[in-house]
Design an enzyme around this catalytic site. Sequence first.
Site, mmCIF file in Angstrom:
data_model
loop_
_atom_site.group_PDB
_atom_site.id
_atom_site.type_symbol
_atom_site.label_atom_id
_atom_site.label_comp_id
_atom_site.label_asym_id
_atom_site.label_seq_id
_atom_site.Cartn_x
_atom_site.Cartn_y
_atom_site.Cartn_z
ATOM 1 N N VAL A 1 0.787 -1.107 -0.170
ATOM 2 C CA VAL A 1 -0.163 0.005 -0.191
ATOM 3 C C VAL A 1 0.764 1.284 0.042
ATOM 4 C CG1 VAL A 1 -1.712 1.314 1.191
ATOM 5 C CG2 VAL A 1 -1.928 -1.077 1.123
ATOM 6 N N ARG B 1 -10.594 2.490 13.320
ATOM 7 C CA ARG B 1 -11.791 2.501 12.707
ATOM 8 C C ARG B 1 -12.868 2.607 13.712
ATOM 9 N NH1 ARG B 1 -10.290 -1.972 7.962
ATOM 10 N NH2 ARG B 1 -8.953 -0.327 6.754
ATOM 11 N N CYS C 1 -10.741 -2.480 2.583
ATOM 12 C CA CYS C 1 -10.902 -2.419 1.049
ATOM 13 C C CYS C 1 -12.071 -2.940 0.586
ATOM 14 C CB CYS C 1 -9.607 -2.918 0.597
ATOM 15 S SG CYS C 1 -9.271 -4.688 1.198
ATOM 16 N N GLY D 1 -4.625 -7.517 -1.591
ATOM 17 C CA GLY D 1 -5.359 -7.265 -0.367
ATOM 18 C C GLY D 1 -4.479 -7.647 0.945
ATOM 19 N N GLU E 1 -12.052 -10.299 8.549
ATOM 20 C CA GLU E 1 -12.596 -9.811 7.395
ATOM 21 C C GLU E 1 -14.150 -9.646 7.372
ATOM 22 O OE1 GLU E 1 -11.270 -7.576 3.923
ATOM 23 O OE2 GLU E 1 -10.318 -8.274 5.452
ATOM 24 N N LYS F 1 -15.418 -6.970 9.843
ATOM 25 C CA LYS F 1 -15.235 -5.786 9.355
ATOM 26 C C LYS F 1 -16.277 -5.448 8.282
ATOM 27 C CE LYS F 1 -10.043 -5.968 9.705
ATOM 28 N NZ LYS F 1 -8.810 -6.107 8.954
ATOM 29 N N ARG G 1 -10.598 -15.580 -0.316
ATOM 30 C CA ARG G 1 -9.537 -15.058 -1.280
ATOM 31 C C ARG G 1 -9.321 -16.033 -2.653
ATOM 32 N NH1 ARG G 1 -7.061 -10.566 0.103
ATOM 33 N NH2 ARG G 1 -6.253 -11.185 2.156
ATOM 34 N N HIS H 1 -11.183 -6.469 -6.110
ATOM 35 C CA HIS H 1 -12.245 -7.082 -5.153
ATOM 36 C C HIS H 1 -13.752 -7.196 -5.693
ATOM 37 C CE1 HIS H 1 -9.193 -7.568 -2.302
ATOM 38 N NE2 HIS H 1 -9.545 -6.653 -1.132
ATOM 39 N N ASN I 1 -8.920 -2.817 -5.139
ATOM 40 C CA ASN I 1 -8.712 -3.019 -3.891
ATOM 41 C C ASN I 1 -7.355 -1.915 -3.250
ATOM 42 O OD1 ASN I 1 -7.490 -5.282 -5.288
ATOM 43 N ND2 ASN I 1 -6.222 -5.428 -3.201
ATOM 44 N N THR I 2 -6.434 -1.933 -4.128
ATOM 45 C CA THR I 2 -5.234 -1.115 -3.631
ATOM 46 C C THR I 2 -5.363 0.266 -4.072
ATOM 47 O OG1 THR I 2 -3.663 -1.427 -5.459
ATOM 48 C CG2 THR I 2 -3.728 -2.933 -3.614
#
Length: 364
Positions: A16, A118, A158, A189, A211, A214, A247, A254, A339-340
């Site tokens: 990232v 977050r 993401c 990711g 994940e 989240k 994944r 994504h 995603n990035t």
Amino acid sequence: MEKQYRVGIVGATGMVGQRFVTLLENHPWFKLTTLAASGRSAGKTYEDAVGPRWAMTSPMPESVKKMVVLDASNVEEVASQVDFIFCAVNMPKAEIKALEEAYAKAECPVVSNNSANRFTPDVPMVVPEINADHIEIIPAQRKRLGTKRGFIAVKSNCSLQSYVPALHPLMKDFGVNKALVCTYQAISGAGKTFKDWPEMVGNIIPYIGGEEEKSEKEPLRIWGHVDPEKKAIVPAKSPVITCQCIRVPVLNGHTAAVFVKFKKNPTKEQLIEALRNFSGVPQELKLPSAPEHFIQYLEEDNRPQIALDVNYENGMGISVGRLREDTVYDWKFVGLSHNTVRGAAGGAVLCAELLKAQGYITAK
């Protein structure tokens, strides 16, 4: 010419961090002046610190190759050289939280790609098209921290970008009771390439640690509201989201398969119109990284595809397709995001542009 703000990247050698480097290369507002990483990289040139781990398809910018990487833990040294930082470090959550707060208390605004803050009540988690108003919590955060300039703002996970931006206009227009989401997430990711993770070739892994939690909880915080009395962002109570995260052997992009139960009974044409017409504050302000058209709806049965659509609007737009009625829920569709870019570094850059435009990021 627009004044340029000096920016640093903390966690500059990771995937990232590398994406931040490429996005900031010719940015009209932000000039990359400082790179920081762990003590292992400190003192080396960026070129030497990254070495063969450069994962971007574009070459490393010449402007950063000979920059000497600073130690991210030397907060005062890094903070003194910049107007604000982007943070994308790979550390235990408690250490990230402490590091970001240390930068904020050093009067250095932090725009974070990390998950550590977050759910800190007075830290805004911003998708600029959706909840730009959440940055209004920053004065309360500054009061808590005892700062004048410093604060922390974060971007969301993401994977959310592949479905939350699509659900948002539909929720506003037609109400959403609940949604079932299955995400198919690229290996970048996890900060990996196929060279790093050869066992992902021809494989899927039906588990990504943390994940799903989240993916189910963060949207409610994004759809929440600022409570001035509580000095906090109060999450929304609905819609209910259940998520499965997988994944898959894809480098970038994504994808989400989304099933939605509505309060009203929209037609397909109404849903597509809501998606295509949706825009937000970044488009109104014409922020440099804002996609002109945030969401594209694709009519073809075999779209969106990563190979064809992941770079829509330079990776900052969202692609949606396969909208059709469902026999259990009301409607279903497929979403795709980079995603990035939109999901990580690009989303954070757009957030910083919003914060600068609204006067929260200022020059020293």
